[in-house]
Design a protein around this motif. Structure first.
Motif, PDB file in Angstrom:
ATOM      1  N   SER A   1      96.692 -34.904  -0.534  1.00 57.83           N
ATOM      2  CA  SER A   1      95.898 -34.190  -1.544  1.00 57.83           C
ATOM      3  C   SER A   1      96.493 -32.824  -1.825  1.00 57.83           C
ATOM      4  O   SER A   1      96.956 -32.132  -0.922  1.00 57.83           O
ATOM      5  N   ARG A   2      96.448 -32.442  -3.073  1.00 56.32           N
ATOM      6  CA  ARG A   2      96.972 -31.136  -3.457  1.00 56.32           C
ATOM      7  C   ARG A   2      95.946 -30.023  -3.242  1.00 56.32           C
ATOM      8  O   ARG A   2      96.308 -28.860  -3.111  1.00 56.32           O
ATOM      9  N   SER A   3      94.658 -30.393  -3.216  1.00 58.80           N
ATOM     10  CA  SER A   3      93.608 -29.403  -2.970  1.00 58.80           C
ATOM     11  C   SER A   3      92.505 -30.052  -2.136  1.00 58.80           C
ATOM     12  O   SER A   3      92.380 -31.284  -2.122  1.00 58.80           O
ATOM     13  N   PRO A   4      91.684 -29.258  -1.450  1.00 62.46           N
ATOM     14  CA  PRO A   4      90.615 -29.825  -0.631  1.00 62.46           C
ATOM     15  C   PRO A   4      89.585 -30.625  -1.439  1.00 62.46           C
ATOM     16  O   PRO A   4      88.937 -31.521  -0.904  1.00 62.46           O
ATOM     17  N   GLN A   5      89.468 -30.335  -2.725  1.00 67.03           N
ATOM     18  CA  GLN A   5      88.514 -31.059  -3.556  1.00 67.03           C
ATOM     19  C   GLN A   5      88.941 -32.510  -3.794  1.00 67.03           C
ATOM     20  O   GLN A   5      88.122 -33.357  -4.140  1.00 67.03           O
ATOM     21  N   GLU A   6      90.215 -32.808  -3.630  1.00 65.48           N
ATOM     22  CA  GLU A   6      90.731 -34.157  -3.852  1.00 65.48           C
ATOM     23  C   GLU A   6      90.542 -35.087  -2.664  1.00 65.48           C
ATOM     24  O   GLU A   6      90.625 -36.296  -2.827  1.00 65.48           O
TER      25      GLU A   6
ATOM     26  N   GLY B   1      88.096 -36.197  -0.606  1.00 66.72           N
ATOM     27  CA  GLY B   1      87.050 -37.215  -0.624  1.00 66.72           C
ATOM     28  C   GLY B   1      87.306 -38.308  -1.653  1.00 66.72           C
ATOM     29  O   GLY B   1      87.134 -39.496  -1.369  1.00 66.72           O
ATOM     30  N   ALA B   2      87.721 -37.895  -2.840  1.00 59.98           N
ATOM     31  CA  ALA B   2      87.995 -38.876  -3.888  1.00 59.98           C
ATOM     32  C   ALA B   2      89.184 -39.753  -3.522  1.00 59.98           C
ATOM     33  O   ALA B   2      89.165 -40.971  -3.719  1.00 59.98           O
ATOM     34  N   ARG B   3      90.213 -39.152  -2.957  1.00 57.62           N
ATOM     35  CA  ARG B   3      91.413 -39.910  -2.592  1.00 57.62           C
ATOM     36  C   ARG B   3      91.108 -40.933  -1.495  1.00 57.62           C
ATOM     37  O   ARG B   3      91.490 -42.098  -1.575  1.00 57.62           O
ATOM     38  N   ILE B   4      90.396 -40.497  -0.460  1.00 62.98           N
ATOM     39  CA  ILE B   4      90.049 -41.403   0.641  1.00 62.98           C
ATOM     40  C   ILE B   4      89.066 -42.467   0.165  1.00 62.98           C
ATOM     41  O   ILE B   4      89.197 -43.654   0.504  1.00 62.98           O
ATOM     42  N   GLY B   5      88.088 -42.088  -0.631  1.00 55.39           N
ATOM     43  CA  GLY B   5      87.122 -43.053  -1.145  1.00 55.39           C
ATOM     44  C   GLY B   5      87.761 -44.113  -2.010  1.00 55.39           C
ATOM     45  O   GLY B   5      87.460 -45.309  -1.891  1.00 55.39           O
ATOM     46  N   LEU B   6      88.671 -43.714  -2.873  1.00 56.92           N
ATOM     47  CA  LEU B   6      89.360 -44.665  -3.735  1.00 56.92           C
ATOM     48  C   LEU B   6      90.249 -45.599  -2.915  1.00 56.92           C
ATOM     49  O   LEU B   6      90.279 -46.809  -3.149  1.00 56.92           O
ATOM     50  N   ALA B   7      90.949 -45.051  -1.941  1.00 58.76           N
ATOM     51  CA  ALA B   7      91.818 -45.886  -1.098  1.00 58.76           C
ATOM     52  C   ALA B   7      91.002 -46.897  -0.302  1.00 58.76           C
ATOM     53  O   ALA B   7      91.383 -48.076  -0.202  1.00 58.76           O
ATOM     54  N   LEU B   8      89.881 -46.470   0.257  1.00 56.75           N
ATOM     55  CA  LEU B   8      89.040 -47.398   1.020  1.00 56.75           C
ATOM     56  C   LEU B   8      88.406 -48.452   0.118  1.00 56.75           C
ATOM     57  O   LEU B   8      88.279 -49.614   0.506  1.00 56.75           O
TER      58      LEU B   8
END
Length: 119
Positions: free
Chosen positions: A46-51, A53-60
């Motif tokens: 992730s490039r920022s802390p805001q990403e 949750g979205a990155r992990i959620g999408l991957a899962l």
């Protein structure tokens, strides 16, 4: 992840209750470690802390959909009416090794992008 694949392949050698218990404990340990490390690896992309949750959620979501909707029916077909457990075990082990290869390629590309081996 290689250890997780090795424990999947070790299912082929199960011949007694004792070996089943040993393989189950080893798989529990290695698959849990793999899941923990993969989540940390996704967070590091992730490039920022805001990403994160979205990155992990999408991957899962994508991996669970693929596992539930694609892998399970294929393994059921491989198992067949004769219940030959070696075929689904080999299928799972091979796809775990394929995921190892994808992770290695991702690591190499990320190291090249960042200009350092510390990824």
């Amino acid at each position: 992840m290689v250890c997780t694949a090795a424990t999947i392949f070790s299912v082929l050698g199960v011949r007694s209750s004792a070996t089943l218990i040993v393989v189950s404990v080893m798989y529990r340990f290695f698959s849990g470690a793999w899941l923990s490390v993969s989540m940390a690896a996704l967070a590091s992309l992730s490039r920022s802390p805001q990403e994160v949750g979205a990155r992990i959620g999408l991957a899962l979501a994508l991996s669970s959909a693929a596992g539930s909707l694609v892998s399970t029916p294929i393994q059921g077909a491989l198992l067949g009416s004769e219940f030959r457990w070696s075929r689904p075990a080999i299928f799972s082990g091979v796809f775990m090794l394929i995921s190892v290869a994808f992770n290695l390629v991702t690591r190499v590309l990320l190291a090249k992008e960042r200009g350092t081996q510390k990824v």
